[in-house]
Design a protein around this motif. Structure first.
Motif, short mmCIF file in Angstrom:
data_model
loop_
_atom_site.label_atom_id
_atom_site.label_comp_id
_atom_site.label_asym_id
_atom_site.label_seq_id
_atom_site.Cartn_x
_atom_site.Cartn_y
_atom_site.Cartn_z
N PHE A 79 5.67 4.05 -6.26
CA PHE A 79 6.54 3.59 -5.16
C PHE A 79 6.03 4.10 -3.81
CE2 PHE A 79 8.83 2.97 -8.99
CZ PHE A 79 9.59 1.83 -8.78
N HIS A 80 5.48 5.31 -3.82
CA HIS A 80 4.84 5.82 -2.60
C HIS A 80 3.75 4.86 -2.15
CE1 HIS A 80 6.20 10.21 -3.17
NE2 HIS A 80 6.72 9.75 -2.07
N ARG A 81 3.00 4.35 -3.13
CA ARG A 81 1.88 3.46 -2.80
C ARG A 81 2.37 2.18 -2.12
NH1 ARG A 81 -1.54 -0.28 -4.87
NH2 ARG A 81 -0.21 -0.76 -6.65
N LEU A 82 3.51 1.65 -2.60
CA LEU A 82 4.07 0.43 -1.99
C LEU A 82 4.40 0.67 -0.52
CD1 LEU A 82 6.63 -0.84 -4.68
CD2 LEU A 82 4.19 -1.30 -4.50
N VAL A 83 5.02 1.82 -0.28
CA VAL A 83 5.46 2.16 1.07
C VAL A 83 4.25 2.43 1.97
CG1 VAL A 83 6.66 3.95 2.40
CG2 VAL A 83 7.70 3.02 0.33
N ASP A 84 3.30 3.20 1.44
CA ASP A 84 2.14 3.59 2.25
C ASP A 84 1.26 2.39 2.61
OD1 ASP A 84 3.04 6.13 2.14
OD2 ASP A 84 1.65 6.81 0.57
N ALA A 85 1.16 1.43 1.67
CA ALA A 85 0.27 0.28 1.89
C ALA A 85 0.64 -0.48 3.16
CB ALA A 85 0.32 -0.67 0.69
N ILE A 86 1.93 -0.49 3.50
CA ILE A 86 2.33 -1.24 4.71
C ILE A 86 2.97 -0.31 5.74
CG2 ILE A 86 2.62 -3.44 3.49
CD1 ILE A 86 5.68 -2.95 3.61
N ARG A 87 2.82 0.98 5.54
CA ARG A 87 3.47 1.97 6.40
C ARG A 87 4.92 1.55 6.67
NH1 ARG A 87 1.14 1.87 11.23
NH2 ARG A 87 -0.53 0.45 10.72
N ALA A 88 5.63 1.32 5.56
CA ALA A 88 7.01 0.82 5.67
C ALA A 88 7.92 1.87 6.28
CB ALA A 88 7.52 0.42 4.29
N ASP A 89 8.86 1.41 7.09
CA ASP A 89 9.84 2.33 7.67
C ASP A 89 10.99 2.57 6.72
OD1 ASP A 89 8.84 2.66 10.55
OD2 ASP A 89 8.70 0.51 10.20
N ALA A 90 11.11 1.72 5.70
CA ALA A 90 12.15 1.90 4.67
C ALA A 90 11.75 1.05 3.48
CB ALA A 90 13.51 1.43 5.20
N LEU A 91 12.28 1.39 2.31
CA LEU A 91 12.04 0.55 1.12
C LEU A 91 13.36 -0.10 0.72
CD1 LEU A 91 10.05 -0.41 -1.13
CD2 LEU A 91 10.89 1.52 -2.51
N VAL A 92 13.33 -1.44 0.68
CA VAL A 92 14.51 -2.19 0.23
C VAL A 92 14.48 -2.28 -1.29
CG1 VAL A 92 15.55 -4.50 0.14
CG2 VAL A 92 14.67 -3.61 2.32
N VAL A 93 15.61 -1.96 -1.92
CA VAL A 93 15.74 -2.21 -3.36
C VAL A 93 16.70 -3.38 -3.51
CG1 VAL A 93 16.52 -1.28 -5.57
CG2 VAL A 93 15.35 0.23 -3.92
#
Ligand SMILES: Cc1cc2nc3c(=O)[nH]c(=O)nc-3n(C[C@H](O)[C@H](O)[C@H](O)COP(=O)(O)O)c2cc1C
Length: 357
Positions: free
Chosen positions: A155-169
């Motif tokens: 899940f870190h990888r998902l966020v880091d790949a786009i430098r997300a400001d938040a993760l939507v579930v």
């Protein structure tokens, strides 16, 4: 990191096909709710004949996820993971960056199974480099975190790949139920969300996809530390409808097409929890199709307003100019409502009185 095994790659390919079908169906069929509406048509602002403000001083900027944006608007999570998805993402991202509004990417599920699928998501951050950007993953994937089928690093990888400001579930039990290949094992989702809140280095946003969040569900996610909820209520795009069309209505049943909590009702239910959870941030979405409806959602307590299908249609059918024009008209309408109700800022608009028609 989860492995790119042949089985995972096949799952990623089928997920890409599904995402492509969704976009094709949304753009070619009537996928709106049949009879149920958002409920916004039943409320009205109280006109202020003495606003005592200069239209030019109205400020509808806001801060979302620690970033200033020019209007409290979000292009809701939609796509990625296939060729057309990438070009749609490029278009949406460039408009969000130019107009300085927030954007979400579609489900990053494929990235969990196959690293080769990253590009159509990464490109969004390359283009929308300054605005709040939301990653996206399904509730059932989050539950798999508790079963050791995924690890927090995935899940870190998902966020880091786009430098997300938040993760939507996205919590989408109706959609999974109606989907021929849907996963209906929702056991362990709340525990998975709790793990993400504890261990991920960005905020978690809990979101429906058009059936709404109740006060009970909101309370349960808030109790594990979530602070952001996108109610994504009923009355706009029907995901049950999309899945019924996709499986060519083999059962002949459209019973659940209109299932869900109308957006207005869901928003009011969740907003009522604010006194108990003062840090709560609410995104209102689900059938909010113009700037006046967006202003009504803010007056009912939303911090930011999201929309998916109307923006997709404007962008794909009319291109970048048309999407920019649509969003400009929303921004202008929010400003006009602010003028006609005598408020200068988004936070004042959140407190403006409204009445039933
Ligand atoms: C083509 C399309 C794809 C979508 N894919 C996702 C997704 O991957 N993840 C998600 O959380 N929501 C997804 N959604 C749901 C939207 O974010 C939104 O919650 C829903 O469509 C209701 O908003 P609307 O009435 O403005 O369309 C998608 C919507 C559309 C139109």
């Amino acid at each position: 990191m989860s492995k790119s095994t042949p089985k995972n790659k096949e799952s990623s390919r089928s997920s890409a096909r599904r995402k492509r079908d969704h976009v094709d169906i949304v753009l070619s069929k009537d996928v709106a709710f049949c009879e149920k509406t958002t409920g916004f048509e039943n409320i009205d602002f109280i006109h202020n004949a003495l606003p005592e403000i200069d239209y030019k001083e109205i400020d509808n900027t806001t801060v979302f996820l620690d970033k200033k944006i020019q209007a409290p608007l979000l292009i809701s999570c939609m796509t990625g993971g296939f060729t057309r998805g990438e070009s749609i993402n490029r278009l949406l991202a460039s408009v969000c960056e130019e107009l300085s509004i927030a954007m979400g990417v579609g489900s990053q599920r494929q990235m969990l199974d196959d690293a080769a699928r990253d590009k159509s998501f990464r490109v969004v951050r390359e283009i929308a480099s300054n605005v709040p950007l939301l990653g996206n993953i399904g509730a059932v994937e989050v539950a798999r975190l508790t079963k050791d089928e995924y690890r927090i690093d995935d899940f870190h990888r998902l966020v880091d790949a786009i430098r997300a400001d938040a993760l939507v579930v996205h919590c989408n039990p109706l959609q999974e139920l109606m989907q021929p290949e849907g996963n209906t094992n929702f056991r362990g989702v709340l525990d998975g969300i709790a793990l993400l809140v504890e261990q991920l280095h960005c905020p978690i946003i809990i979101k429906e996809v058009g059936a709404g969040i109740s006060d009970d569900v909101a309370r349960r996610v808030l109790s594990v530390g979530v602070k952001h909820i996108d109610i994504a209520g009923a009355g706009g795009t029907s995901w049950s409808g999309i899945e019924i069309i996709r499986r060519k209505n083999k059962t002949g049943s459209t019973t659940y097409w209109d299932w869900g909590i109308p957006t207005r009702e869901s928003l009011q239910m969740v907003n009522a929890l604010r006194p108990e959870y003062p840090a709560l941030q609410i995104i209102a979405s689900g059938g909010i199709n113009d700037g006046v409806a967006a202003a009504k959602a803010i007056a009912l307590g939303a911090d930011v307003v999201g929309a998916a299908r109307v923006f997709l249609e404007a962008g794909v059918r009319g291109g970048k100019r048309s999407l920019k024009k649509t969003i400009h008209s929303w921004i202008e309408d929010i400003k006009r409502v602010m003028f006609l109700t005598g408020v200068r800022s988004v936070s004042e608009l959140q407190r403006v009185p409204i009445k039933d028609r």
